[in-house]
Motif scaffolding. Structure first.
Motif, PDB file in Angstrom:
ATOM      1  N   GLU A  41     -74.497 -29.606 -20.060  1.00 47.95           N
ATOM      2  CA  GLU A  41     -74.367 -30.198 -18.727  1.00 47.95           C
ATOM      3  C   GLU A  41     -73.179 -31.155 -18.668  1.00 47.95           C
ATOM      4  O   GLU A  41     -72.384 -31.130 -17.716  1.00 47.95           O
ATOM      5  CB  GLU A  41     -75.654 -30.931 -18.363  1.00 47.95           C
ATOM      6  CG  GLU A  41     -75.652 -31.522 -16.966  1.00 47.95           C
ATOM      7  CD  GLU A  41     -76.968 -32.175 -16.606  1.00 47.95           C
ATOM      8  OE1 GLU A  41     -76.986 -32.936 -15.619  1.00 47.95           O
ATOM      9  OE2 GLU A  41     -77.974 -31.934 -17.305  1.00 47.95           O
ATOM     10  N   ALA A  42     -73.046 -32.009 -19.682  1.00 46.76           N
ATOM     11  CA  ALA A  42     -71.935 -32.964 -19.709  1.00 46.76           C
ATOM     12  C   ALA A  42     -70.591 -32.242 -19.789  1.00 46.76           C
ATOM     13  O   ALA A  42     -69.616 -32.655 -19.147  1.00 46.76           O
ATOM     14  CB  ALA A  42     -72.092 -33.920 -20.891  1.00 46.76           C
ATOM     15  N   ALA A  43     -70.530 -31.168 -20.558  1.00 45.26           N
ATOM     16  CA  ALA A  43     -69.283 -30.419 -20.687  1.00 45.26           C
ATOM     17  C   ALA A  43     -68.869 -29.808 -19.354  1.00 45.26           C
ATOM     18  O   ALA A  43     -67.686 -29.822 -18.985  1.00 45.26           O
ATOM     19  CB  ALA A  43     -69.441 -29.326 -21.741  1.00 45.26           C
ATOM     20  N   ARG A  86     -64.625 -26.081 -15.588  1.00 47.24           N
ATOM     21  CA  ARG A  86     -63.584 -25.193 -16.120  1.00 47.24           C
ATOM     22  C   ARG A  86     -63.910 -24.660 -17.504  1.00 47.24           C
ATOM     23  O   ARG A  86     -63.218 -23.759 -17.993  1.00 47.24           O
ATOM     24  CB  ARG A  86     -62.237 -25.932 -16.166  1.00 47.24           C
ATOM     25  CG  ARG A  86     -61.660 -26.293 -14.816  1.00 47.24           C
ATOM     26  CD  ARG A  86     -60.314 -26.999 -14.969  1.00 47.24           C
ATOM     27  NE  ARG A  86     -60.450 -28.302 -15.614  1.00 47.24           N
ATOM     28  CZ  ARG A  86     -59.939 -28.599 -16.805  1.00 47.24           C
ATOM     29  NH1 ARG A  86     -59.292 -27.682 -17.502  1.00 47.24           N
ATOM     30  NH2 ARG A  86     -60.089 -29.817 -17.323  1.00 47.24           N
ATOM     31  N   ILE A  87     -64.908 -25.200 -18.159  1.00 48.24           N
ATOM     32  CA  ILE A  87     -65.186 -24.791 -19.531  1.00 48.24           C
ATOM     33  C   ILE A  87     -65.590 -23.319 -19.582  1.00 48.24           C
ATOM     34  O   ILE A  87     -66.328 -22.821 -18.722  1.00 48.24           O
ATOM     35  CB  ILE A  87     -66.272 -25.686 -20.165  1.00 48.24           C
ATOM     36  CG1 ILE A  87     -66.381 -25.407 -21.657  1.00 48.24           C
ATOM     37  CG2 ILE A  87     -67.613 -25.557 -19.438  1.00 48.24           C
ATOM     38  CD1 ILE A  87     -67.185 -26.445 -22.418  1.00 48.24           C
ATOM     39  N   TYR A  97     -59.794 -29.392 -23.071  1.00 47.17           N
ATOM     40  CA  TYR A  97     -59.838 -29.458 -21.607  1.00 47.17           C
ATOM     41  C   TYR A  97     -59.454 -30.827 -21.053  1.00 47.17           C
ATOM     42  O   TYR A  97     -58.912 -30.916 -19.946  1.00 47.17           O
ATOM     43  CB  TYR A  97     -61.249 -29.125 -21.113  1.00 47.17           C
ATOM     44  CG  TYR A  97     -61.692 -27.721 -21.430  1.00 47.17           C
ATOM     45  CD1 TYR A  97     -61.481 -26.686 -20.529  1.00 47.17           C
ATOM     46  CD2 TYR A  97     -62.330 -27.435 -22.642  1.00 47.17           C
ATOM     47  CE1 TYR A  97     -61.900 -25.389 -20.822  1.00 47.17           C
ATOM     48  CE2 TYR A  97     -62.741 -26.149 -22.943  1.00 47.17           C
ATOM     49  CZ  TYR A  97     -62.527 -25.131 -22.032  1.00 47.17           C
ATOM     50  OH  TYR A  97     -62.923 -23.850 -22.319  1.00 47.17           O
ATOM     51  N   ILE A  98     -59.767 -31.874 -21.770  1.00 43.78           N
ATOM     52  CA  ILE A  98     -59.546 -33.226 -21.264  1.00 43.78           C
ATOM     53  C   ILE A  98     -58.885 -34.079 -22.330  1.00 43.78           C
ATOM     54  O   ILE A  98     -58.929 -33.751 -23.517  1.00 43.78           O
ATOM     55  CB  ILE A  98     -60.872 -33.890 -20.818  1.00 43.78           C
ATOM     56  CG1 ILE A  98     -61.825 -34.060 -22.003  1.00 43.78           C
ATOM     57  CG2 ILE A  98     -61.532 -33.109 -19.684  1.00 43.78           C
ATOM     58  CD1 ILE A  98     -63.114 -34.790 -21.668  1.00 43.78           C
ATOM     59  N   PHE A 101     -68.732 -31.733 -30.608  1.00 45.31           N
ATOM     60  CA  PHE A 101     -68.728 -31.626 -29.138  1.00 45.31           C
ATOM     61  C   PHE A 101     -67.397 -32.119 -28.582  1.00 45.31           C
ATOM     62  O   PHE A 101     -66.779 -31.470 -27.725  1.00 45.31           O
ATOM     63  CB  PHE A 101     -69.892 -32.448 -28.582  1.00 45.31           C
ATOM     64  CG  PHE A 101     -69.921 -32.587 -27.091  1.00 45.31           C
ATOM     65  CD1 PHE A 101     -70.224 -31.506 -26.277  1.00 45.31           C
ATOM     66  CD2 PHE A 101     -69.677 -33.814 -26.494  1.00 45.31           C
ATOM     67  CE1 PHE A 101     -70.268 -31.643 -24.891  1.00 45.31           C
ATOM     68  CE2 PHE A 101     -69.717 -33.970 -25.119  1.00 45.31           C
ATOM     69  CZ  PHE A 101     -70.009 -32.876 -24.317  1.00 45.31           C
ATOM     70  N   GLU A 102     -66.931 -33.251 -29.083  1.00 48.27           N
ATOM     71  CA  GLU A 102     -65.640 -33.767 -28.628  1.00 48.27           C
ATOM     72  C   GLU A 102     -64.502 -32.809 -28.971  1.00 48.27           C
ATOM     73  O   GLU A 102     -63.551 -32.656 -28.186  1.00 48.27           O
ATOM     74  CB  GLU A 102     -65.367 -35.131 -29.264  1.00 48.27           C
ATOM     75  CG  GLU A 102     -66.145 -36.275 -28.641  1.00 48.27           C
ATOM     76  CD  GLU A 102     -65.636 -37.615 -29.115  1.00 48.27           C
ATOM     77  OE1 GLU A 102     -65.217 -38.419 -28.262  1.00 48.27           O
ATOM     78  OE2 GLU A 102     -65.661 -37.854 -30.342  1.00 48.27           O
TER      79      GLU A 102
END
Length: 241
Positions: A72-74, A81-82, A36-37, A29-30
């Motif tokens: 949701e967290a993404a 923006r994902i 993006y971040i 996930f990371e």
């Protein structure tokens, strides 16, 4: 034997390995969000944990709830923006986690067999019904248990219901598990007994409990081979009491 009528076993990280696969999913996930971040500046997994916490009452426990919370967290962490392609990558992370192999904890089959030779044993596991049923079937352990319960939550009311159906008072029940929060604390609150067998990694939410370190109805072991002896000690105490 003695005053103990039933012995309960947790499933995930007590009978078979589980949390390792969730941690691997978090790393994947990371890696998706890294496009993006800045992962060093944003507490990505802390945010995911808070999303999972607030979603528990809606999505429940397990991989499917984790995957929805990841989506949701993404969306939140990337400011919406994902891309759809990367959201699909997160869905695939969840799909792969659901398909992980079922690897038994070292020595657990022998321990369950030894205990089942002297006591009625029940498997009490929480999470997604389909996933838990699949893991139980693939574990090869189902034949050892007199009863199997898949529950949405492990709290005092759930254990009280199960014990009523088993026809035993709490003081005639011992629960074995890796989570003090879910496997041990609710049973002891009801007046039962617990054996804690820690796993090398534990989900952060499962570390939240109110048990005292010197709880008289709790025993701790470092591995499955120690379970029968710990249970015999509890049987002796319960019988003497």
């Amino acid at each position: 034997m003695g005053a103990i009528r039933w012995v309960g076993f947790d499933g995930d990280d007590t009978l078979w390995k589980s949390e390792d696969y969730y941690r691997a999913a978090e790393r994947d996930f990371e890696s998706v969000l890294g496009g993006y971040i800045d992962l060093s500046d944003r507490r990505t997994l802390d945010h995911l944990l808070e999303v999972e916490r607030r979603n528990l009452k809606v999505f429940g426990y397990g991989v499917k709830g984790m995957t929805l919370s990841m989506i949701e967290a993404a969306i939140e962490l990337t400011g919406e923006r994902i891309s759809a392609a990367d959201l699909h990558r997160i869905v695939e992370i969840g799909r792969a986690t659901l398909a992980h192999p079922v690897e038994l904890i070292d020595g657990i089959r022998s321990a369950v067999e030894a205990i089942a030779a002297e006591h009625a044993v029940v498997l009490i596991t929480k999470g997604d019904l389909f996933h838990q049923e699949d893991k139980i079937a693939r574990s090869g352990l189902a034949d050892l248990f007199h009863r199997i319960e898949i529950v949405s939550e492990k709290d005092p009311s759930t254990y009280a219901r199960v014990l009523r159906e088993l026809g035993t008072d709490p003081d005639g029940f011992v629960m074995i598990g890796n989570s003090l929060r879910s496997d041990i604390a609710p049973v002891i609150e009801l007046g039962g007994w617990g054996i804690h067998m820690p796993y090398h990694v534990t989900w952060a939410l499962e570390n939240e409990h109110g048990l005292a370190g010197d709880e008289a109805r709790l025993r701790a072991v470092v591995g499955a081979a120690e379970l029968p002896a710990a249970l015999r000690e509890i049987v002796a105490l319960a019988t003497a009491g």
